[in-house]
Design a protein around this motif. Structure first.
Motif, mmCIF file in Angstrom:
data_model
loop_
_atom_site.group_PDB
_atom_site.id
_atom_site.type_symbol
_atom_site.label_atom_id
_atom_site.label_comp_id
_atom_site.label_asym_id
_atom_site.label_seq_id
_atom_site.Cartn_x
_atom_site.Cartn_y
_atom_site.Cartn_z
ATOM 1 N N GLN A 173 -2.705 -11.783 7.040
ATOM 2 C CA GLN A 173 -2.753 -13.073 6.336
ATOM 3 C C GLN A 173 -1.468 -13.332 5.550
ATOM 4 O OE1 GLN A 173 -6.219 -12.418 3.904
ATOM 5 N NE2 GLN A 173 -7.669 -12.973 5.510
ATOM 6 N N GLY A 174 -0.497 -12.431 5.688
ATOM 7 C CA GLY A 174 0.751 -12.578 4.942
ATOM 8 C C GLY A 174 0.659 -12.078 3.517
ATOM 9 N N GLY A 175 -0.387 -11.291 3.227
ATOM 10 C CA GLY A 175 -0.557 -10.757 1.876
ATOM 11 C C GLY A 175 0.296 -9.520 1.632
ATOM 12 N N ARG A 176 0.264 -9.066 0.393
ATOM 13 C CA ARG A 176 0.950 -7.839 0.008
ATOM 14 C C ARG A 176 -0.065 -6.946 -0.706
ATOM 15 N NH1 ARG A 176 6.352 -7.409 -0.062
ATOM 16 N NH2 ARG A 176 6.501 -6.439 -2.127
ATOM 17 N N VAL A 177 -0.121 -5.686 -0.280
ATOM 18 C CA VAL A 177 -1.191 -4.783 -0.697
ATOM 19 C C VAL A 177 -0.630 -3.622 -1.520
ATOM 20 C CG1 VAL A 177 -3.171 -3.421 0.097
ATOM 21 C CG2 VAL A 177 -2.279 -5.250 1.544
ATOM 22 N N LEU A 178 -1.239 -3.388 -2.673
ATOM 23 C CA LEU A 178 -0.957 -2.177 -3.440
ATOM 24 C C LEU A 178 -2.107 -1.208 -3.220
ATOM 25 C CD1 LEU A 178 0.408 -0.397 -5.622
ATOM 26 C CD2 LEU A 178 -0.872 -1.712 -7.338
ATOM 27 N N VAL A 179 -1.794 0.013 -2.787
ATOM 28 C CA VAL A 179 -2.786 1.081 -2.664
ATOM 29 C C VAL A 179 -2.506 2.070 -3.792
ATOM 30 C CG1 VAL A 179 -3.783 2.864 -1.181
ATOM 31 C CG2 VAL A 179 -2.826 0.786 -0.149
ATOM 32 N N HIS A 180 -3.510 2.350 -4.618
ATOM 33 C CA HIS A 180 -3.273 3.290 -5.722
ATOM 34 C C HIS A 180 -4.484 4.175 -5.942
ATOM 35 C CE1 HIS A 180 -5.956 1.806 -8.927
ATOM 36 N NE2 HIS A 180 -5.731 0.577 -8.478
ATOM 37 N N CYS A 181 -4.230 5.344 -6.512
ATOM 38 C CA CYS A 181 -5.289 6.174 -7.077
ATOM 39 C C CYS A 181 -4.890 6.377 -8.533
ATOM 40 C CB CYS A 181 -5.451 7.486 -6.309
ATOM 41 S SG CYS A 181 -3.936 8.464 -6.154
ATOM 42 N N ASN A 182 -5.287 7.468 -9.170
ATOM 43 C CA ASN A 182 -4.939 7.643 -10.577
ATOM 44 C C ASN A 182 -3.444 7.968 -10.730
ATOM 45 O OD1 ASN A 182 -5.064 7.892 -13.317
ATOM 46 N ND2 ASN A 182 -6.555 9.544 -13.369
ATOM 47 N N GLY A 183 -3.002 9.023 -10.033
ATOM 48 C CA GLY A 183 -1.610 9.430 -10.184
ATOM 49 C C GLY A 183 -0.686 8.988 -9.060
ATOM 50 N N GLY A 184 -1.267 8.565 -7.919
ATOM 51 C CA GLY A 184 -0.440 8.181 -6.774
ATOM 52 C C GLY A 184 0.282 9.361 -6.151
ATOM 53 N N ILE A 185 -0.313 10.561 -6.272
ATOM 54 C CA ILE A 185 0.335 11.786 -5.791
ATOM 55 C C ILE A 185 -0.338 12.331 -4.523
ATOM 56 C CG2 ILE A 185 1.032 14.154 -6.375
ATOM 57 C CD1 ILE A 185 2.411 12.074 -8.108
ATOM 58 N N SER A 186 -1.676 12.391 -4.525
ATOM 59 C CA SER A 186 -2.395 13.061 -3.436
ATOM 60 C C SER A 186 -3.370 12.152 -2.698
ATOM 61 C CB SER A 186 -3.158 14.266 -4.008
ATOM 62 O OG SER A 186 -3.942 14.899 -3.028
ATOM 63 N N LEU A 187 -4.249 11.501 -3.451
ATOM 64 C CA LEU A 187 -5.371 10.781 -2.840
ATOM 65 C C LEU A 187 -4.936 9.503 -2.117
ATOM 66 C CD1 LEU A 187 -8.389 10.977 -2.513
ATOM 67 C CD2 LEU A 187 -8.679 10.042 -4.814
ATOM 68 N N SER A 188 -4.349 8.551 -2.832
ATOM 69 C CA SER A 188 -3.919 7.305 -2.177
ATOM 70 C C SER A 188 -2.808 7.535 -1.145
ATOM 71 C CB SER A 188 -3.506 6.249 -3.208
ATOM 72 O OG SER A 188 -2.516 6.731 -4.086
ATOM 73 N N PRO A 189 -1.852 8.471 -1.387
ATOM 74 C CA PRO A 189 -0.855 8.722 -0.345
ATOM 75 C C PRO A 189 -1.463 9.197 0.974
ATOM 76 C CG PRO A 189 -0.057 9.574 -2.428
ATOM 77 C CD PRO A 189 -1.486 9.152 -2.655
ATOM 78 N N ALA A 190 -2.567 9.972 0.910
ATOM 79 C CA ALA A 190 -3.195 10.446 2.152
ATOM 80 C C ALA A 190 -3.669 9.259 2.994
ATOM 81 C CB ALA A 190 -4.363 11.380 1.825
ATOM 82 N N PHE A 191 -4.286 8.267 2.353
ATOM 83 C CA PHE A 191 -4.730 7.067 3.063
ATOM 84 C C PHE A 191 -3.536 6.296 3.623
ATOM 85 C CE2 PHE A 191 -8.622 7.882 0.773
ATOM 86 C CZ PHE A 191 -9.630 7.326 1.550
ATOM 87 N N VAL A 192 -2.473 6.186 2.839
ATOM 88 C CA VAL A 192 -1.302 5.420 3.279
ATOM 89 C C VAL A 192 -0.601 6.122 4.447
ATOM 90 C CG1 VAL A 192 0.999 4.619 2.579
ATOM 91 C CG2 VAL A 192 -0.967 4.226 1.090
ATOM 92 N N VAL A 193 -0.534 7.447 4.405
ATOM 93 C CA VAL A 193 0.073 8.189 5.520
ATOM 94 C C VAL A 193 -0.715 7.938 6.808
ATOM 95 C CG1 VAL A 193 0.546 10.488 6.470
ATOM 96 C CG2 VAL A 193 1.164 9.976 4.103
ATOM 97 N N MET A 194 -2.045 7.958 6.721
ATOM 98 C CA MET A 194 -2.864 7.696 7.914
ATOM 99 C C MET A 194 -2.655 6.270 8.418
ATOM 100 S SD MET A 194 -6.440 9.839 7.673
ATOM 101 C CE MET A 194 -7.015 9.400 6.046
ATOM 102 N N PHE A 195 -2.554 5.327 7.489
ATOM 103 C CA PHE A 195 -2.318 3.940 7.890
ATOM 104 C C PHE A 195 -0.969 3.808 8.592
ATOM 105 C CE2 PHE A 195 -0.616 -0.299 7.396
ATOM 106 C CZ PHE A 195 -1.672 -1.091 7.826
ATOM 107 N N VAL A 196 0.069 4.379 8.000
ATOM 108 C CA VAL A 196 1.428 4.303 8.573
ATOM 109 C C VAL A 196 1.459 4.959 9.953
ATOM 110 C CG1 VAL A 196 3.774 5.229 8.307
ATOM 111 C CG2 VAL A 196 2.645 4.114 6.370
#
Length: 206
Positions: free
Chosen positions: A113-136
């Motif tokens: 839709q032309g949006g921009r998405v922020l993916v975050h967890c508490n520290g942005g070190i382990s949890l949210s990066p794992a999801f982003v790596v799978m997406f990428v």
């Protein structure tokens, strides 16, 4: 939005390596970084200022949190941005692969839709990066190593725990199998039908 297919090894290397002129500073771990066009990754801190979110053009936010953090790590501006909130245990036994399709669909829809998405967890070190790596990995059709390096080369401080890393590796074969089936659904179905027909013929002959 779709990332174009990678035309050459050199282009792939450049994509994975990312901008070479970024000097990582310790305080940058409290900010978010753009991983792919329209996809940003960071800590909860990066989601707390509406002014900052607006300046980055954020329209959608994936809030990933451990259930016991729910009282503090939560959508701050539900009326201003579209949120997906996932309660996930930040430990090595947590099954991320089961939860990933929900995050994947939300991010895909936002980008389309032309949006921009922020993916975050508490520290942005382990949890949210794992999801982003799978997406990428799936979005750019990369190996798990290249996807991890791509994200790491833009947010240097990420470090998915051992259990998450194992699941990231497992997800490579899952997305490749799904992609193969999606490319050849008719051929797959014909093989199944002909196999069943052979089995039936053998049964009748027996």
């Amino acid at each position: 939005m779709s990332i174009p297919s990678i035309p050459s090894e050199e282009a792939l290397r450049n994509l994975v390596q990312g901008p070479g002129d970024v000097e990582w500073r310790y305080e940058m771990r409290r900010e978010c970084q753009e991983i792919l066009p329209g996809l940003l990754l960071g800590p909860f801190q990066a989601s707390k200022s509406q002014e900052v979110l607006r300046s980055l053009g954020i329209t959608h936010i994936v809030c990933i949190r451990d259930a016991k953090e729910a009282f503090s790590v939560k959508p701050r501006f539900p009326g201003q941005f579209q949120y997906l909130t996932l309660d996930v245990e930040d430990n090595e036994e947590q099954n991320l692969i089961r939860l990933f399709p929900q995050a994947n669909a939300f991010i895909q829809q936002a980008l389309s839709q032309g949006g921009r998405v922020l993916v975050h967890c508490n520290g942005g070190i382990s949890l949210s990066p794992a999801f982003v790596v799978m997406f990428v990995m799936q979005h750019c059709q990369l190996s798990w190593e290249d996807a991890l390096h791509l994200v790491q080369n833009r947010r240097y401080c990420i470090s998915p725990n051992g259990g998450f890393l194992t699941q990231i590796k497992e997800y490579e074969s899952i997305y490749k199998a799904n992609a193969a089936i999606a490319r050849y659904p008719t051929a797959q179905m014909q093989r199944v039908v002909s196999r069943r027909k052979r089995d039936n013929d053998d049964d009748e002959a027996g």
